[in-house]
Design a protein around this motif. Sequence first.
Motif, PDB file in Angstrom:
ATOM      1  N   VAL A 121       0.820  -1.211   0.000  1.00  0.00           N
ATOM      2  CA  VAL A 121       0.000   0.000   0.000  1.00  0.00           C
ATOM      3  C   VAL A 121       0.858   1.268   0.000  1.00  0.00           C
ATOM      4  O   VAL A 121       0.422   2.312  -0.491  1.00  0.00           O
ATOM      5  N   VAL A 122       2.084   1.179   0.534  1.00  0.00           N
ATOM      6  CA  VAL A 122       2.988   2.332   0.464  1.00  0.00           C
ATOM      7  C   VAL A 122       3.327   2.637  -0.994  1.00  0.00           C
ATOM      8  O   VAL A 122       3.241   3.778  -1.457  1.00  0.00           O
ATOM      9  N   ASP A 123       3.697   1.579  -1.751  1.00  0.00           N
ATOM     10  CA  ASP A 123       4.073   1.767  -3.159  1.00  0.00           C
ATOM     11  C   ASP A 123       2.860   1.939  -4.068  1.00  0.00           C
ATOM     12  O   ASP A 123       2.841   2.797  -4.947  1.00  0.00           O
ATOM     13  N   GLY A 124       1.840   1.101  -3.854  1.00  0.00           N
ATOM     14  CA  GLY A 124       0.717   1.065  -4.785  1.00  0.00           C
ATOM     15  C   GLY A 124      -0.307   2.158  -4.583  1.00  0.00           C
ATOM     16  O   GLY A 124      -0.930   2.615  -5.553  1.00  0.00           O
ATOM     17  N   LEU A 125      -0.495   2.593  -3.335  1.00  0.00           N
ATOM     18  CA  LEU A 125      -1.513   3.602  -3.050  1.00  0.00           C
ATOM     19  C   LEU A 125      -0.939   4.908  -2.535  1.00  0.00           C
ATOM     20  O   LEU A 125      -1.670   5.859  -2.252  1.00  0.00           O
ATOM     21  N   GLY A 126       0.389   4.967  -2.386  1.00  0.00           N
ATOM     22  CA  GLY A 126       1.031   6.200  -1.951  1.00  0.00           C
ATOM     23  C   GLY A 126       0.774   6.570  -0.510  1.00  0.00           C
ATOM     24  O   GLY A 126       0.846   7.745  -0.151  1.00  0.00           O
ATOM     25  N   THR A 127       0.486   5.584   0.348  1.00  0.00           N
ATOM     26  CA  THR A 127       0.260   5.877   1.765  1.00  0.00           C
ATOM     27  C   THR A 127       1.596   6.087   2.475  1.00  0.00           C
ATOM     28  O   THR A 127       2.663   5.808   1.929  1.00  0.00           O
ATOM     29  N   SER A 128       1.531   6.534   3.716  1.00  0.00           N
ATOM     30  CA  SER A 128       2.740   6.708   4.515  1.00  0.00           C
ATOM     31  C   SER A 128       3.232   5.360   5.017  1.00  0.00           C
ATOM     32  O   SER A 128       2.491   4.365   5.024  1.00  0.00           O
ATOM     33  N   GLU A 129       4.483   5.329   5.462  1.00  0.00           N
ATOM     34  CA  GLU A 129       5.034   4.097   6.031  1.00  0.00           C
ATOM     35  C   GLU A 129       4.238   3.682   7.267  1.00  0.00           C
ATOM     36  O   GLU A 129       3.981   2.498   7.499  1.00  0.00           O
ATOM     37  N   ALA A 130       3.836   4.663   8.084  1.00  0.00           N
ATOM     38  CA  ALA A 130       3.054   4.364   9.285  1.00  0.00           C
ATOM     39  C   ALA A 130       1.706   3.738   8.925  1.00  0.00           C
ATOM     40  O   ALA A 130       1.251   2.804   9.588  1.00  0.00           O
ATOM     41  N   ALA A 131       1.057   4.240   7.856  1.00  0.00           N
ATOM     42  CA  ALA A 131      -0.220   3.670   7.424  1.00  0.00           C
ATOM     43  C   ALA A 131      -0.035   2.247   6.913  1.00  0.00           C
ATOM     44  O   ALA A 131      -0.874   1.371   7.138  1.00  0.00           O
ATOM     45  N   GLY A 132       1.074   2.000   6.228  1.00  0.00           N
ATOM     46  CA  GLY A 132       1.376   0.650   5.771  1.00  0.00           C
ATOM     47  C   GLY A 132       1.586  -0.303   6.931  1.00  0.00           C
ATOM     48  O   GLY A 132       1.083  -1.431   6.928  1.00  0.00           O
ATOM     49  N   ALA A 133       2.318   0.134   7.946  1.00  0.00           N
ATOM     50  CA  ALA A 133       2.546  -0.697   9.125  1.00  0.00           C
ATOM     51  C   ALA A 133       1.231  -0.955   9.861  1.00  0.00           C
ATOM     52  O   ALA A 133       1.013  -2.038  10.406  1.00  0.00           O
ATOM     53  N   ALA A 134       0.334   0.042   9.867  1.00  0.00           N
ATOM     54  CA  ALA A 134      -0.964  -0.132  10.519  1.00  0.00           C
ATOM     55  C   ALA A 134      -1.804  -1.184   9.792  1.00  0.00           C
ATOM     56  O   ALA A 134      -2.510  -1.983  10.433  1.00  0.00           O
ATOM     57  N   LEU A 135      -1.734  -1.220   8.463  1.00  0.00           N
ATOM     58  CA  LEU A 135      -2.473  -2.227   7.706  1.00  0.00           C
ATOM     59  C   LEU A 135      -1.913  -3.621   7.991  1.00  0.00           C
ATOM     60  O   LEU A 135      -2.653  -4.601   8.085  1.00  0.00           O
ATOM     61  N   PHE A 136      -0.600  -3.711   8.148  1.00  0.00           N
ATOM     62  CA  PHE A 136       0.013  -4.976   8.544  1.00  0.00           C
ATOM     63  C   PHE A 136      -0.520  -5.407   9.909  1.00  0.00           C
ATOM     64  O   PHE A 136      -0.787  -6.585  10.147  1.00  0.00           O
ATOM     65  N   ALA A 137      -0.712  -4.449  10.815  1.00  0.00           N
ATOM     66  CA  ALA A 137      -1.272  -4.756  12.133  1.00  0.00           C
ATOM     67  C   ALA A 137      -2.694  -5.303  12.011  1.00  0.00           C
ATOM     68  O   ALA A 137      -3.102  -6.190  12.770  1.00  0.00           O
ATOM     69  N   VAL A 138      -3.476  -4.786  11.043  1.00  0.00           N
ATOM     70  CA  VAL A 138      -4.829  -5.305  10.795  1.00  0.00           C
ATOM     71  C   VAL A 138      -4.753  -6.766  10.356  1.00  0.00           C
ATOM     72  O   VAL A 138      -5.517  -7.623  10.834  1.00  0.00           O
ATOM     73  N   PHE A 139      -3.818  -7.059   9.467  1.00  0.00           N
ATOM     74  CA  PHE A 139      -3.634  -8.416   8.947  1.00  0.00           C
ATOM     75  C   PHE A 139      -3.321  -9.396  10.082  1.00  0.00           C
ATOM     76  O   PHE A 139      -3.991 -10.419  10.245  1.00  0.00           O
ATOM     77  N   VAL A 140      -2.303  -9.072  10.883  1.00  0.00           N
ATOM     78  CA  VAL A 140      -1.919  -9.996  11.950  1.00  0.00           C
ATOM     79  C   VAL A 140      -2.934  -9.976  13.090  1.00  0.00           C
ATOM     80  O   VAL A 140      -3.102 -10.980  13.796  1.00  0.00           O
TER      81      VAL A 140
END
Length: 409
Positions: free
Chosen positions: A258-277
């Motif tokens: 999502v950082v590369d594909g949607l241009g989100t911040s690194e923090a937002a990407g890490a938060a999505l990973f938190a949703v996954f786990v």
Amino acid sequence: MEAATPRAVVRRAAIATFVIFATNGFIFASWAARIPAVTETLGLSTGQMGLLLLVGAIGSLCSMPLVGHIAGRIGIVRTVRLGGLLAVVAGGTLAGGLLVHSVLVVAAGLAVFGVGIALWDVGQNIEGADVEHRLGRTIMPQLHAGFSGGAVLGALVGAALSALGVPLPLHLAAIMVAVLVIVALVPRHFLPLAAHETPALSAADNSADDGGSPARADKEPGGALAAWTHPRTLLIGVVVLGATLTEGAGNDWISKGVVDGLGTSEAAGAALFAVFVGAMTIARWFGGAIIDRLGRVTALRLSMVSALVGLAVYALAGTYWISFVGALLWGLGAALTFPMGMSAASDDPRHAAARVSVVSTIGYIAFLAGPPFLGFLGDHVGLRPALLAILAPIAVALVLAGATRKPAS
């Protein structure tokens, strides 16, 4: 009177195993959540970062088939402690490599990390399968929930430290201290291989010759190598391979996608990973009851359908919040297959250790080697579209789900 104390020993071992699973998840997610930062620090492309991750995968894949033999010689306690010590050494090496911006030093750290995680992972799964057998109820999903819960905490810590601008080397240094203390103290409550050989745990265990004894399993006719030619074990391994591809890809690439594909911040990407786990943690915590109610095969098929839908939604989403929904379904679908595979491999306690080791090894081939391959593919088609390649092995796992059914008698 005799049965009460051994039962308490087994329960204590179950708690200790849960803590070790959780610590393993924490250290892994702490690294995975900051992969975008590592990529940026070292100035690497997605494909080059994939190659770097492959170094760690090679370390694990070369050492994992040897873990059963190592555990048989030095015991589960020392095996897990050795894995933790190597992970700590690797963390120091990674921190040093990032400080001096050296790809070679980081690669060396990842190789050592891969070996340590292999020892740690297979050791904890052998211990977990034995504890589950001795307790007489399904606990493997909850043990793996410990891993996922630790990963949630690690991901949230990674996201917070990333948002605060805390350097990754300092982050790694703090983790090393915590891991060193935990692996030194907690595994002493395990049922070590020497204890597994004693016949005092229960009358049920005594009714079978060396029931549940990993130390004796390798002494069965054909030895440990026989597990690699056992058809059902290999089919379970293929099912787990397809499922762990989904989990490994999510762990390594869901934030960067999502950082590369949607241009989100690194923090937002890490938060999505938190949703996954986080979704994986919830499914695993309640998974034992679900499996007991529906049966392994039905539970596995539902998991694979959820993973298929979730991964497709995540990969094709045009907004962060649709990706959020995909990550949630993806995590729910990826949660139960690996622990179900461990339980299925240990259905015959006489051969449990050898077969758990085989299925773990096959599964981790996908878990560790799949994400680097996806990184290379991502360089050509984009990271999120590359993840669609995982739909094929998920479909294979769905078809072969019947292999996990417990044999009659």
